[in-house]
Structures are given as C-alpha cells and as structure tokens.
Design a protein around this motif. Sequence first.
Motif, PDB file in Angstrom:
ATOM      1  N   GLU A 296       0.810  -1.219   0.000  1.00 56.11           N
ATOM      2  CA  GLU A 296       0.000   0.000   0.000  1.00 56.11           C
ATOM      3  C   GLU A 296       0.843   1.267   0.000  1.00 56.11           C
ATOM      4  OE1 GLU A 296      -2.450  -0.434   3.441  1.00 56.11           O
ATOM      5  OE2 GLU A 296      -0.899   0.260   4.825  1.00 56.11           O
ATOM      6  N   GLY A 297       2.187   1.140  -0.115  1.00 58.12           N
ATOM      7  CA  GLY A 297       3.036   2.304  -0.257  1.00 58.12           C
ATOM      8  C   GLY A 297       3.503   2.944   1.028  1.00 58.12           C
ATOM      9  N   PHE A 298       3.352   2.267   2.152  1.00 57.98           N
ATOM     10  CA  PHE A 298       3.825   2.800   3.434  1.00 57.98           C
ATOM     11  C   PHE A 298       5.327   2.592   3.597  1.00 57.98           C
ATOM     12  CE2 PHE A 298       5.044   1.734   7.830  1.00 57.98           C
ATOM     13  CZ  PHE A 298       4.755   2.925   8.465  1.00 57.98           C
ATOM     14  N   ALA A 299       5.847   1.498   3.071  1.00 50.55           N
ATOM     15  CA  ALA A 299       7.260   1.154   3.205  1.00 50.55           C
ATOM     16  C   ALA A 299       7.758   0.612   1.880  1.00 50.55           C
ATOM     17  CB  ALA A 299       7.458   0.146   4.332  1.00 50.55           C
ATOM     18  N   ASP A 300       9.060   0.264   1.850  1.00 47.40           N
ATOM     19  CA  ASP A 300       9.686  -0.023   0.564  1.00 47.40           C
ATOM     20  C   ASP A 300      10.346  -1.387   0.443  1.00 47.40           C
ATOM     21  OD1 ASP A 300       9.399   2.766  -0.618  1.00 47.40           O
ATOM     22  OD2 ASP A 300      10.373   3.148   1.310  1.00 47.40           O
ATOM     23  N   ILE A 301      10.790  -1.973   1.544  1.00 48.95           N
ATOM     24  CA  ILE A 301      11.548  -3.213   1.434  1.00 48.95           C
ATOM     25  C   ILE A 301      11.448  -4.010   2.728  1.00 48.95           C
ATOM     26  CG2 ILE A 301      13.714  -2.119   2.196  1.00 48.95           C
ATOM     27  CD1 ILE A 301      15.164  -3.976   0.146  1.00 48.95           C
ATOM     28  N   TYR A 302      11.432  -5.311   2.573  1.00 49.45           N
ATOM     29  CA  TYR A 302      11.458  -6.247   3.700  1.00 49.45           C
ATOM     30  C   TYR A 302      12.468  -7.332   3.348  1.00 49.45           C
ATOM     31  CZ  TYR A 302       9.747 -10.250   6.523  1.00 49.45           C
ATOM     32  OH  TYR A 302       9.640 -11.353   7.329  1.00 49.45           O
ATOM     33  N   PRO A 303      13.725  -7.175   3.776  1.00 43.86           N
ATOM     34  CA  PRO A 303      14.715  -8.215   3.524  1.00 43.86           C
ATOM     35  C   PRO A 303      14.699  -9.235   4.656  1.00 43.86           C
ATOM     36  CG  PRO A 303      15.792  -6.266   4.401  1.00 43.86           C
ATOM     37  CD  PRO A 303      14.315  -5.997   4.408  1.00 43.86           C
ATOM     38  N   ARG A 304      14.605 -10.495   4.295  1.00 41.93           N
ATOM     39  CA  ARG A 304      14.530 -11.541   5.317  1.00 41.93           C
ATOM     40  C   ARG A 304      15.570 -12.620   5.013  1.00 41.93           C
ATOM     41  NH1 ARG A 304      11.130 -12.709   9.955  1.00 41.93           N
ATOM     42  NH2 ARG A 304      11.800 -14.761  10.638  1.00 41.93           N
ATOM     43  N   HIS A 305      16.580 -12.704   5.857  1.00 43.19           N
ATOM     44  CA  HIS A 305      17.593 -13.733   5.704  1.00 43.19           C
ATOM     45  C   HIS A 305      17.447 -14.827   6.751  1.00 43.19           C
ATOM     46  CE1 HIS A 305      20.678 -11.394   3.048  1.00 43.19           C
ATOM     47  NE2 HIS A 305      19.423 -11.118   2.717  1.00 43.19           N
ATOM     48  N   GLY A 306      16.523 -14.640   7.695  1.00 38.80           N
ATOM     49  CA  GLY A 306      16.262 -15.656   8.703  1.00 38.80           C
ATOM     50  C   GLY A 306      15.202 -16.631   8.254  1.00 38.80           C
ATOM     51  N   PRO A 307      14.939 -17.665   9.057  1.00 37.34           N
ATOM     52  CA  PRO A 307      14.002 -18.722   8.645  1.00 37.34           C
ATOM     53  C   PRO A 307      12.544 -18.277   8.664  1.00 37.34           C
ATOM     54  CG  PRO A 307      14.746 -19.082  10.894  1.00 37.34           C
ATOM     55  CD  PRO A 307      15.548 -17.922  10.370  1.00 37.34           C
ATOM     56  N   THR A 308      11.801 -18.752   7.681  1.00 35.19           N
ATOM     57  CA  THR A 308      10.337 -18.626   7.651  1.00 35.19           C
ATOM     58  C   THR A 308       9.795 -19.892   6.998  1.00 35.19           C
ATOM     59  OG1 THR A 308      10.329 -17.532   5.490  1.00 35.19           O
ATOM     60  CG2 THR A 308      10.328 -16.101   7.433  1.00 35.19           C
ATOM     61  N   MET A 309       8.476 -20.051   7.067  1.00 35.29           N
ATOM     62  CA  MET A 309       7.802 -21.153   6.401  1.00 35.29           C
ATOM     63  C   MET A 309       6.962 -20.600   5.252  1.00 35.29           C
ATOM     64  SD  MET A 309       9.017 -23.585   8.225  1.00 35.29           S
ATOM     65  CE  MET A 309       8.089 -25.021   7.662  1.00 35.29           C
ATOM     66  N   GLU A 310       6.640 -21.457   4.307  1.00 33.51           N
ATOM     67  CA  GLU A 310       5.891 -20.987   3.141  1.00 33.51           C
ATOM     68  C   GLU A 310       4.561 -20.348   3.519  1.00 33.51           C
ATOM     69  OE1 GLU A 310       5.548 -23.750  -0.049  1.00 33.51           O
ATOM     70  OE2 GLU A 310       7.700 -24.149  -0.166  1.00 33.51           O
ATOM     71  N   TRP A 311       3.849 -20.915   4.481  1.00 31.55           N
ATOM     72  CA  TRP A 311       2.540 -20.377   4.846  1.00 31.55           C
ATOM     73  C   TRP A 311       2.673 -19.022   5.536  1.00 31.55           C
ATOM     74  CZ3 TRP A 311       3.875 -25.449   6.529  1.00 31.55           C
ATOM     75  CH2 TRP A 311       4.540 -25.497   7.761  1.00 31.55           C
ATOM     76  N   ASP A 312       3.878 -18.675   6.046  1.00 35.36           N
ATOM     77  CA  ASP A 312       4.076 -17.366   6.666  1.00 35.36           C
ATOM     78  C   ASP A 312       3.972 -16.231   5.656  1.00 35.36           C
ATOM     79  OD1 ASP A 312       4.678 -18.388   9.250  1.00 35.36           O
ATOM     80  OD2 ASP A 312       6.779 -18.680   8.689  1.00 35.36           O
ATOM     81  N   ILE A 313       4.383 -16.468   4.424  1.00 37.57           N
ATOM     82  CA  ILE A 313       4.612 -15.353   3.505  1.00 37.57           C
ATOM     83  C   ILE A 313       3.846 -15.425   2.191  1.00 37.57           C
ATOM     84  CG2 ILE A 313       6.926 -15.139   4.511  1.00 37.57           C
ATOM     85  CD1 ILE A 313       7.999 -16.010   1.723  1.00 37.57           C
ATOM     86  N   ALA A 314       3.281 -16.571   1.847  1.00 42.42           N
ATOM     87  CA  ALA A 314       2.710 -16.734   0.501  1.00 42.42           C
ATOM     88  C   ALA A 314       1.579 -15.754   0.213  1.00 42.42           C
ATOM     89  CB  ALA A 314       2.221 -18.168   0.305  1.00 42.42           C
ATOM     90  N   ALA A 315       0.676 -15.544   1.161  1.00 44.20           N
ATOM     91  CA  ALA A 315      -0.445 -14.622   0.923  1.00 44.20           C
ATOM     92  C   ALA A 315       0.058 -13.196   0.781  1.00 44.20           C
ATOM     93  CB  ALA A 315      -1.455 -14.727   2.054  1.00 44.20           C
ATOM     94  N   GLY A 316       0.994 -12.793   1.647  1.00 38.41           N
ATOM     95  CA  GLY A 316       1.575 -11.463   1.526  1.00 38.41           C
ATOM     96  C   GLY A 316       2.317 -11.286   0.220  1.00 38.41           C
ATOM     97  N   HIS A 317       3.020 -12.324  -0.213  1.00 35.25           N
ATOM     98  CA  HIS A 317       3.704 -12.310  -1.507  1.00 35.25           C
ATOM     99  C   HIS A 317       2.702 -12.060  -2.622  1.00 35.25           C
ATOM    100  CE1 HIS A 317       6.656 -14.676  -4.362  1.00 35.25           C
ATOM    101  NE2 HIS A 317       6.102 -13.657  -4.962  1.00 35.25           N
ATOM    102  N   ALA A 318       1.597 -12.779  -2.610  1.00 29.85           N
ATOM    103  CA  ALA A 318       0.581 -12.619  -3.654  1.00 29.85           C
ATOM    104  C   ALA A 318       0.051 -11.191  -3.701  1.00 29.85           C
ATOM    105  CB  ALA A 318      -0.561 -13.609  -3.432  1.00 29.85           C
ATOM    106  N   VAL A 319      -0.238 -10.627  -2.533  1.00 29.65           N
ATOM    107  CA  VAL A 319      -0.775  -9.267  -2.470  1.00 29.65           C
ATOM    108  C   VAL A 319       0.248  -8.256  -2.969  1.00 29.65           C
ATOM    109  CG1 VAL A 319      -1.505  -7.452  -0.878  1.00 29.65           C
ATOM    110  CG2 VAL A 319      -2.446  -9.761  -0.647  1.00 29.65           C
ATOM    111  N   LEU A 320       1.493  -8.368  -2.491  1.00 36.34           N
ATOM    112  CA  LEU A 320       2.525  -7.424  -2.903  1.00 36.34           C
ATOM    113  C   LEU A 320       2.780  -7.501  -4.403  1.00 36.34           C
ATOM    114  CD1 LEU A 320       4.698  -5.337  -2.386  1.00 36.34           C
ATOM    115  CD2 LEU A 320       6.215  -7.180  -1.603  1.00 36.34           C
TER     116      LEU A 320
END
Length: 252
Positions: free
Chosen positions: A194-218
């Motif tokens: 939505e244009g509030f921020a610009d970048i989210y770098p993640r080098h630590g562990p996550t699972m697919e279900w943590d990020i997939a929906a946000g990925h789709a929206v972005l």
Amino acid sequence: MNDIGRDLALICEEAARLVLPLWRSGLAVSQKADDSPVTEADRRGEALILERLAALYPGVPVISEEDASEFGTPEAIGPRFFLVDPVDGTKAFVRGDPNFTVNIALIEDARPVAGAVVAPATAETWFTTAQGATKRTAGEGERPARARAWPKGGGLALVSHTMNDGAARALAERYGFADRKAMDSSIKFCRIAEGFADIYPRHGPTMEWDIAAGHAVLQAAGGSVLTPEGEPFLYGKAATGFRNGAFVARGV
C-alpha cells in the motif's frame, strides 16, 4: 481465477472475527515442537478456514501451519494447493500487539496466484483481484493498493522485532534503505503493497505459509518477492518441509 482472492478475503475476514475476541483475553499459550507459541485462536481459525476451503474448492490440497505442526508436511505436493496461516505473528498476538494476521494463498506451478491477508485488530483486508491488489477497511470501503517507487534518499525497511542493530546495519548497507521499522507478521508485505514502506529483507528462517499470501498481495500491487540473487521465489518445497530460504520483498 479472478474472484479467488475475494473469496479468500471473505474467509480470512470470517476467521478474523472468530479470533479477535481471543486477543488480549488472557488465553492459554502452548509451545509447539519448534518452541513457537500456539493458542486456541490459531486452532479455531484454522479449523474454520479448512472447512470453508473444502466447501468452496473441494479436492484442492491445503498445507496449513497448525496441521503441519501436529502431523507433519506431505512428502510431495501437486502443482495447485493452498497455504494457510490462521494467525501469523502469534507472538505479537500473545503480547497484545495488533500486528498479527490471517493468511490464505493459492499456489499454482510454484507461484502465488491469489491471496488474502487480514489484520483482525485493525479491520484491514488486502487481497488480489484481476485488476491488481485491493485494500478493504471496515467502515471505509475498498480502494486499490499500489506499491510506491523507491524514495530519493533511501527507502523504509520493515524488519522483525528480533533483529539486532548489527544485522540491521548490514542489511541497510546491502540493500540501501535509510530507515527501518520493526513489525511482526505478514502485514509487512501489505504495508509495502500500500506504499507505506519499501523493502522487507529476510535472511532468517520462515515457512511458506508465513509469507505466501503477503507475496501474492505485494506482487499484485506491483512489487516483488525474489531471492537475494534476484531469482524467482518459489513454493511447494516439500523436500525441505516447506521451509523458506532468504528473500527480499520490495515495492516498485
């Protein structure tokens, strides 16, 4: 296909209405095998989502966080499946922070093609449509969500609360952001969308279900989620238990 994101948004909103009364209610917190917290909100939200998906999309497999924690993940998965996280940011939920979310994504051929994210505490919903990404806020209706171009002077990064100053400085040097803000859950993707921020770098562990929906929206909002090397970030990694490697989520 074009209406799937809206369908998923309605399911997420229903789950959000179920879990919100449990927020700041003093409910019991248990520890999963990986020492991450789980509450009755996670379990109830997941049960509702699984029931709704089974009714609307019979036969499409679902990989969901709490089921995976209890029973494990499948050794293989087909090209089309859902990823579900009923309460992403359970630590934030437990401590009373509003940055927790309900998430559903549809994966096809290793890529997120539809998704919805709801922030129950703030009554905000983000979802994919044929036209891009849409944000819906209770009492305010719908509007397009669009990622912004990188600001002159450096962008704003969203990072995890657990990130220390040394790690944050190293990421700033690598990716060129000027400021950072700590925030939990997949809402980080949506704030970029939505244009509030610009970048989210993640080098630590996550699972697919943590990020997939946000990925789709972005992605629908004009942003991207790539590996640090600039390669496509893919899903369906059954061989690694659906664990993610490093990624970088960006606006335009």
